[in-house]
Design a protein around this motif. Structure first.
Motif, short mmCIF file in Angstrom:
data_model
loop_
_atom_site.label_atom_id
_atom_site.label_comp_id
_atom_site.label_asym_id
_atom_site.label_seq_id
_atom_site.Cartn_x
_atom_site.Cartn_y
_atom_site.Cartn_z
N ALA A 6 -5.88 2.23 3.65
CA ALA A 6 -6.48 2.30 2.32
C ALA A 6 -7.51 3.41 2.21
O ALA A 6 -7.81 3.87 1.10
CB ALA A 6 -7.12 0.96 1.99
N LEU A 39 0.83 -1.20 0.00
CA LEU A 39 0.00 0.00 0.00
C LEU A 39 0.86 1.26 0.00
O LEU A 39 0.56 2.23 -0.70
CB LEU A 39 -0.95 0.00 1.20
N VAL A 89 -8.33 0.68 -3.40
CA VAL A 89 -7.97 -0.61 -2.78
C VAL A 89 -9.24 -1.40 -2.51
O VAL A 89 -10.17 -0.91 -1.86
CB VAL A 89 -7.18 -0.40 -1.47
#
Length: 374
Positions: free
Chosen positions: A231, A198, A240
């Motif tokens: 996210a 991420l 995401v």
């Protein structure tokens, strides 16, 4: 042969999936298979495959304070040792699927030869010490990679490499139009490194969506919650998707543009890497453990825990069509050359047969000379 398998967990992850395939193949080859396993999805899958299951205490490391957890685990090992000792009375060989069942087998002091199916790279000093303590109980180890075999051999246990394999041939990946998708097929647990991915995607200057495919264990709830929180921040918001457990992972992976294995600890021989390779899905993976032994030209390797390096590798595969095509072609070629499921099964059955030498044919009595009868 009568084979007793010992499984320390009721969960169903990569190690248990490998065992299911091997035990099913052994049963088809005429081996009488029974399995000591805690209640759970693994026991259910074994029973559905026609494998006889016997109850075993769960040998996962308990949650909570470490000292209390280890004390509880020691009690479970003693109870499991009694179950192993009783079940192994008429077994010709015992197969231990995973590290945490070894102490129970050591305490059981059983007569049949013991093979340890090694799915992990044992790194922690305390686990290496425990492995040395348990070594006298292990006849040999079947390690899924050279990386997994190294620490085992260092502990004095003979080890042969039996690499994992994946189903082949399979339908290739066909990413759809629109924004590219980068995906991970792994449980939401901290050592799988989804948080690193991420952070890498947040650095990318090319449009991309992320899919995190895989369930979570109860103990990993804080990590999974932290991923969702990350996210939701503005630099990743809306990009995401948490897919969860998927019945047909390959079908979902075929829609991706790039697969990622971002584990911060060394994977022994991740099935998700082999599965991505089989469908021609280029991969970015951390360069340690068994991944290094199989990936080859099917993807790019990056240092573990390095979002900047992971972002750079993703950018290359997303923006260089020739590189993407070369990696896509290399994966199926490598799988077909020796990483198929049938290759793994054949190697496993040969290793299993080596545990119990064949019974020599009965010697016929020497013929008696005719004159001796007179």
């Amino acid at each position: 042969m009568k084979l007793l398998a010992v499984v320390p967990t009721g969960e169903l992850s990569g190690a248990e999936r490998v065992l299911l395939r091997y035990l099913g193949a052994a049963a088809e080859a005429g081996v009488h298979v029974r399995c000591l396993v805690p209640p759970g999805r693994c026991a259910d899958a074994l029973a559905a495959a026609g494998i006889t299951t016997l109850p075993l205490p769960a040998l996962d490391v308990p949650t909570g304070p470490r000292a209390v957890g280890l004390a509880r685990l020691a009690g479970r090992w003693r109870a499991a040792a009694r179950a192993v000792r009783a079940a192994a009375v008429d077994a010709d060989a015992v197969l231990v699927n995973g590290f945490l069942a070894l102490p129970a087998v050591r305490m059981a002091r059983i007569a049949p030869p013991v093979a340890w199916l090694v799915h992990d790279v044992v790194r922690k000093p305390e686990w290496r010490l425990l492995m040395r303590v348990c070594a006298p109980a292990v006849t040999t180890a079947f390690a899924v990679s050279d990386g997994a075999a190294g620490p085992v051999r260092a502990a004095g246990i003979p080890a042969r490499v039996v690499r994992n394999g994946t189903v082949w041939p399979v339908e290739p990946a066909r990413p759809g139009p629109g924004v590219p998708v980068v995906g991970v097929n792994a449980a939401l647990t901290s050592w799988k490194g989804q948080d690193v991915l991420l952070e890498a995607v947040a650095r990318l200057d090319v449009p991309v969506h992320v899919e995190l495919m895989g369930g979570r264990f109860a103990k990993d709830a804080p990590f999974a919650d932290a991923l969702r929180e990350r996210a939701a921040r503005p630099d990743l918001a809306g990009r995401v998707r948490f897919v969860g457990h998927v019945a047909d992972p390959l079908a979902r992976m075929r829609t991706w543009t790039v697969a990622v294995s971002s584990s911060v600890g060394p994977e022994a021989a991740p099935l998700n890497v082999l599965e991505a390779m089989s469908i021609g899905l280029p991969m970015v993976a951390t360069g340690h453990g068994g991944t290094v032994e199989v990936l080859g030209g099917a993807g790019l390797l990056v240092p573990p825990g390095d979002p900047a390096a992971l972002a750079a590798a993703l950018r290359r595969l997303l923006t260089e069509p020739d590189l993407h095509a070369r990696c896509a072609a290399a994966g199926p070629t490598a799988v077909a050359a020796g990483l198929r499921l049938e290759d793994a099964v054949e190697d496993f059955l040969l290793a299993l047969a080596s545990l119990t030498p064949p019974t020599p044919p009965a010697r016929r009595p020497a013929p008696v000379a005719t004159e001796e009868l007179v």
